[in-house]
Design an enzyme around this catalytic site. Structure first.
Site, mmCIF file in Angstrom:
data_model
loop_
_atom_site.group_PDB
_atom_site.id
_atom_site.type_symbol
_atom_site.label_atom_id
_atom_site.label_comp_id
_atom_site.label_asym_id
_atom_site.label_seq_id
_atom_site.Cartn_x
_atom_site.Cartn_y
_atom_site.Cartn_z
ATOM 1 C CG ASN A 93 -1.617 1.090 1.308
ATOM 2 O OD1 ASN A 93 -1.913 2.120 0.490
ATOM 3 N ND2 ASN A 93 -2.363 1.385 2.438
ATOM 4 C CE LYS B 132 -0.073 3.218 4.633
ATOM 5 N NZ LYS B 132 -0.154 3.413 6.336
ATOM 6 C CG HIS C 233 -5.855 2.025 4.907
ATOM 7 N ND1 HIS C 233 -5.813 3.052 5.847
ATOM 8 C CD2 HIS C 233 -5.000 1.333 4.575
ATOM 9 C CE1 HIS C 233 -4.685 2.794 6.093
ATOM 10 N NE2 HIS C 233 -3.844 1.563 5.464
ATOM 11 C CD GLU D 197 -3.049 5.628 6.364
ATOM 12 O OE1 GLU D 197 -3.055 5.618 5.232
ATOM 13 O OE2 GLU D 197 -2.237 5.064 7.148
ATOM 14 C CD GLU E 77 -3.840 -2.303 6.839
ATOM 15 O OE1 GLU E 77 -2.840 -2.599 6.592
ATOM 16 O OE2 GLU E 77 -4.488 -1.151 6.702
ATOM 17 N N GLY F 129 1.972 2.214 10.668
ATOM 18 C CA GLY F 129 2.986 3.160 10.657
ATOM 19 C C GLY F 129 3.760 3.626 11.870
ATOM 20 C CB SER G 92 4.659 -2.004 11.945
ATOM 21 O OG SER G 92 4.199 -0.588 12.290
HETATM 22 P P1 PGA Z 1 2.653 0.211 7.487
HETATM 23 O O1 PGA Z 1 0.914 0.592 7.028
HETATM 24 O O2 PGA Z 1 3.044 -1.151 6.936
HETATM 25 O O3 PGA Z 1 3.378 1.421 7.351
HETATM 26 O O4 PGA Z 1 2.215 0.263 9.052
HETATM 27 C C1 PGA Z 1 0.184 -0.533 6.633
HETATM 28 C C2 PGA Z 1 -1.091 -0.035 6.161
HETATM 29 O O5 PGA Z 1 -1.468 1.100 6.366
HETATM 30 O O6 PGA Z 1 -1.816 -0.699 5.117
#
Ligand code: PGA
Length: 249
Positions: free
Chosen positions: A10, A12, A95, A97, A167, A173, A213
């Site tokens: 992803n 982003k 997601h 976000e 998630e 993140g 992560s």
């Molecule tokens: P990350 O993000 O691996 O940077 O924690 C995962 C995601 O948001 O899909």
């Protein structure tokens, strides 16, 4: 039948179109795999060049979002049909976000899931709890509610072919990965929810990823769990490490 693992990046809001093509070229030899499905979910403006750059490789391209309407006066949005025509196969829906910053709720996400499937895209439906919810002990109830609402009215055969990504918001993140036992507990619970909503065969078929992560050091342990069928990878998907995550074995 064993489920094939699927590892999706992803990206982003990262990578300009020219940076995107360079990254695809760098990763090409590193992400080659017969055992794992590999997907890059990329920003809308990168879709066309990334589809082109991935031609002839094992990598499929996904979008990070879409709108549920077919076409018309929805300034700034992208339809499922546009994605399909551009060569996109997957789309991330819901997601955290998008849920948080763009106020996408389960009723909207349910419409997006249905539209994606109707158009021939494979949804990667995200769910996950906040740290507060985990500490209150309502994680499984919350995830159950998200899955039930987001899949309302979706047929068993379509669920069997889609992807669900668990998630935990507190792990995204932050460098704070869920332990493999924590991730397995929730992924297993999601599978039981699917069995209760549909049937055992659908629950056995649906692929459930862990995200939050994931990195080259923890992928093998996470993906080794029986109910975890791969990962949705943010930060580490923009680096050569992504090849190590795909080839975690
Ligand atoms: P990350 O993000 O691996 O940077 O924690 C995962 C995601 O948001 O899909």
């Amino acid at each position: 039948m064993a489920r094939k693992k699927i590892v999706a990046g992803n990206w982003k809001m990262n990578m300009t179109p020219s940076q995107a093509v360079k990254l695809v070229e760098t990763l090409k030899p590193l992400v080659a795999s017969d055992d794992v499905d590999v997907v890059y979910c990329v920003p809308a403006i990168d879709i066309v060049p990334v589809v082109e750059a991935c031609k002839g490789t094992n990598v499929e391209v996904g979008a990070e979002n879409m709108y549920f309407e077919e076409k018309g006066a929805y300034t700034g949005e992208i339809s499922a049909e546009m994605l399909v025509d551009a060569g996109v196969k997957y789309v991330i829906i819901g997601h955290s976000e998008r849920r948080d910053y763009f106020k996408e709720d389960d009723a909207l996400l349910n419409k997006k899931v249905k539209k994606a499937i109707e158009a021939g895209l494979t949804p990667i439906l995200c769910c996950g709890e906040s740290l507060e919810q985990r500490e209150m002990g309502v994680t499984l109830d919350w995830i159950n509610l998200q899955i039930k609402s987001d899949l309302d009215g979706v047929a068993a055969s379509d669920v069997a072919n889609m992807i669900i990504a668990y998630e935990p918001i507190w792990a995204i993140g932050t460098g704070k990965t869920a332990t493999s036992d924590q991730a397995e507990e929730v992924c297993g619970a999601i599978r039981r929810t699917i069995a209760a909503m549909y049937d055992e065969a659908t629950a056995e078929a649906v692929r459930i990823q862990y995200g939050g992560s994931v990195n080259a050091g923890n992928a093998a342990e996470l993906f080794g769990k029986p109910d975890i069928d791969g990962g949705l990878v943010g930060g580490a998907s923009l680096k050569e490490d992504f090849g190590k995550i795909v080839n975690y074995k």
